[in-house]
Enzyme design. Structure first.
Site, mmCIF file in Angstrom:
data_model
loop_
_atom_site.group_PDB
_atom_site.id
_atom_site.type_symbol
_atom_site.label_atom_id
_atom_site.label_comp_id
_atom_site.label_asym_id
_atom_site.label_seq_id
_atom_site.Cartn_x
_atom_site.Cartn_y
_atom_site.Cartn_z
ATOM 1 N N HIS A 74 0.847 -1.206 0.000
ATOM 2 C CA HIS A 74 0.000 0.000 0.000
ATOM 3 C C HIS A 74 0.876 1.247 0.000
ATOM 4 C CE1 HIS A 74 0.552 0.987 4.315
ATOM 5 N NE2 HIS A 74 0.513 -0.324 4.522
ATOM 6 N N ASP A 76 -0.302 4.360 1.002
ATOM 7 C CA ASP A 76 -0.745 5.393 1.947
ATOM 8 C C ASP A 76 -0.029 5.239 3.283
ATOM 9 O OD1 ASP A 76 -2.196 2.957 2.328
ATOM 10 O OD2 ASP A 76 -3.638 4.022 3.573
ATOM 11 N N ASP A 102 6.284 1.411 7.371
ATOM 12 C CA ASP A 102 4.928 0.965 6.994
ATOM 13 C C ASP A 102 4.355 1.903 5.959
ATOM 14 O OD1 ASP A 102 2.470 -0.265 6.932
ATOM 15 O OD2 ASP A 102 1.857 0.406 8.918
ATOM 16 N N GLU A 132 -4.970 1.701 2.746
ATOM 17 C CA GLU A 132 -4.911 0.501 3.578
ATOM 18 C C GLU A 132 -5.103 0.835 5.053
ATOM 19 O OE1 GLU A 132 -3.019 -2.757 6.018
ATOM 20 O OE2 GLU A 132 -2.507 -0.625 5.956
ATOM 21 N N GLU A 133 -4.764 2.093 5.420
ATOM 22 C CA GLU A 133 -4.747 2.457 6.843
ATOM 23 C C GLU A 133 -6.097 2.931 7.354
ATOM 24 O OE1 GLU A 133 -2.366 1.646 8.581
ATOM 25 O OE2 GLU A 133 -0.450 1.866 7.561
ATOM 26 N N HIS A 335 3.189 3.244 12.932
ATOM 27 C CA HIS A 335 2.143 4.094 13.534
ATOM 28 C C HIS A 335 2.644 4.819 14.768
ATOM 29 C CE1 HIS A 335 -1.374 1.557 11.643
ATOM 30 N NE2 HIS A 335 -0.313 1.625 10.852
#
Lengths: 359, 359
Positions: A74, A76, A102, A132-133, A335
């Site tokens: 992904h 994003d 990530d 995706e997030e 994150h």
């Protein structure tokens, strides 16, 4: 703001390309400029067939091979936390910034392979997808699986999610549920006329505080469940005994449990209260004991381990495509404001995948 | 919406006037139409001097009497809870609806006395004020005490708050405090990397659930304390272990404790967490053992009891004006969806106060 046309140099080394990708902001929903840059770079490669679906890009080799694999990632990131743009440390060992682990380091590896491998030993489908997030309904891979499932047909898939350069098999499922404690309103000056729902919710929190996580072994890998309150809310006014308090919990369940089993478990655990299941996604068994996943794990080496977070591996599992996570990022710091990635694992992942696709 | 000019008939019996007052919606902050109606009705009475301060009205007799008393009541209500407009039962014994007890029945008695008593035996100041049910800073009586304190000068004050037709002495103090449980964020897939602040807040709720109320006797009247969570909030996102959870508590304390003592008690009780005092208001000792309060209690009869709720009696106490609660409403059902008032106590309160002001 004047739109900037970012230009990606796919001949740059993986770590430098990672930094370039990080520095094109792409918080979920705002992937346009990065998708544009990736599209331009891919379309310069004559051995790839490129299609775009929203801000999701699919690039395929078409060599007529018996086997086809997907390499997916992904594009994003989660929202910035004073960690944008990227920053190298003085030795250029560690690159810090949002999305470094990530998973723009994984995307860099995908792009490097896409550019370098004009004649891979298997046909390859590269997928670069959006959102995706955030909510599952906006996930680019989900949208592809609904709107153009033929693009995802393959014998095996690798998600370049952060896995510390180790093959991570399967993934845990996830569900969220709202558990409601009820009471009866009263004026706080005569609180014994009512029943305080927030106090009642203390028993819900007691259940969470005393809960012991399961750590089952599935297909040879050990999982580690989690059960957490992710939100709590209650209260009517500063002088009112509240009549409702809602605790929202997130249950991360090992892939030996189906979604239905996980939901039944939560309903049973909180049987004293109304439970509403808000959303859920299945886990995926690792499946590393045989087939293309086992072949892949042998090829890249190392000791496979269980994937604890939910990833789109589960989405491939639903499509009947065996899949694993394998990427250079570090999932434990994803994150977080201090997210970073190291340069060497980016190069190592590219080398291992190159060896697998050219052997 | 077209504004409606409501017309109040002060010659209607107290119960009917109560229903008319209830049916002019006046949730805190939206008292304008009701204040307009009360103002028009008061200005028709030649024996009263009327002034308006925001949505607060003051009407005074000026007969040059040695003694002046205040009859005060708030005109706002808590938000509606499917209990508007008012509704009589079939025998017209019980009037249900928001504000029936708290305290438009008391306001009806004030208005009836204001209209009927052109020549009271004491000078009377009638105060109809806004925003009693919300932040102290918006309270109409507080604003009067700051901006026009001379309007509240008196030898004695009666608040027509719901007291079941019994003289209620003093009032309990109240404070609100925010108690914060802290943790550390992490992805819920690896929750053991963090510390869940909502789970931590369970210990705050445990303190509340096991708390035993004090019931001290002050000046001969028994009080009954209360400690309640009135709000709880925490949560970052559906997949994040939250790092903060705030429990807001309301402590109702007997008037043998000062505000400072009450705050120290709460800080001590929740010593394990950061405590922020959000607001507080002192209690008032009943003082029914002598002076004009004792005289009033004798005149209207019955056995005085302790006022448990905080009322503006404490504000009068701060101004040096002895004050009591005496009204026809029922405090125990105030702020509940089933709030009601009975017709007879409205008439009885009017008669007792008429006797006191004309004897």
């Amino acid at each position: 703001m004047v739109p900037v046309d970012h230009d990606l140099d796919l001949h740059a080394e993986g770590p430098a390309l990672t930094a370039a990708l990080v520095d094109i902001a792409s918080v979920s929903g705002e992937e346009g400029p990065l998708a544009d840059a990736i599209e331009r770079a891919l379309r310069r490669l004559p051995h790839l067939q490129v299609t775009r679906h929203g801000n999701t890009l699919v690039a395929r080799t078409a060599r007529g091979k018996q086997e086809r694999v997907v390499l997916a990632g992904h594009i994003d990131t989660v929202p910035h936390a004073a960690n944008f743009p990227s920053q190298w440390d003085s030795e250029r060992v560690r690159l810090s910034g949002v999305g470094t682990s990530d998973m723009k380091s994984g995307v860099a590896v995908q792009l490097r392979l896409a550019a370098a491998l004009a004649e891979p030993n298997r046909d390859v489908t590269y997928v670069f997808y959006e959102c995706e997030e955030v909510d599952a309904a906006r996930n680019g891979l989900y949208l592809l699986s609904r709107n153009a499932p033929e693009t995802l047909k393959a014998d095996f898939a690798v998600l370049l999610e952060p896995s510390g350069g180790v093959v991570e098999g399967g993934c845990q499922g996830t569900l969220r549920a709202a558990i409601t404690a009820r009471g009866a309103r009263a004026h706080t000056a005569r609180s014994w006329m009512g029943k305080n729902a927030i106090h009642e919710a203390g028993a819900i929190l007691d259940t969470l505080r005393t809960w012991e996580p399961r750590r089952p072994v599935v297909d040879g890998l050990e999982y580690h469940e989690g059960l957490n309150a992710v939100a709590v809310s209650g209260g009517v006014a500063g002088n009112v005994v509240p009549d409702e308090c809602v605790v929202t919990v997130n249950y991360r369940f090992a892939p030996d449990r189906s979604q239905d089993e996980a939901q039944a478990y939560i309903r049973d655990l909180f049987a004293a209260w109304p439970v509403e299941i808000l959303d859920s996604a299945p886990g995926a068994r690792p499946g590393l004991t045989s087939g293309p996943a086992a072949d892949f794990a042998r090829a890249v080496g190392g000791t496979p381990r269980a994937k604890l977070g939910w990833t789109d591996v589960a989405r491939f599992a639903e499509l009947g495509v065996p899949a694993v996570n394998y990427g250079p990022g570090i999932s434990e710091i994803s994150h977080t404001p201090g997210e970073y990635v190291e340069a060497d694992p980016i190069v190592a992942a590219e080398q291992a995948l190159t060896a697998w696709l050219t052997a």
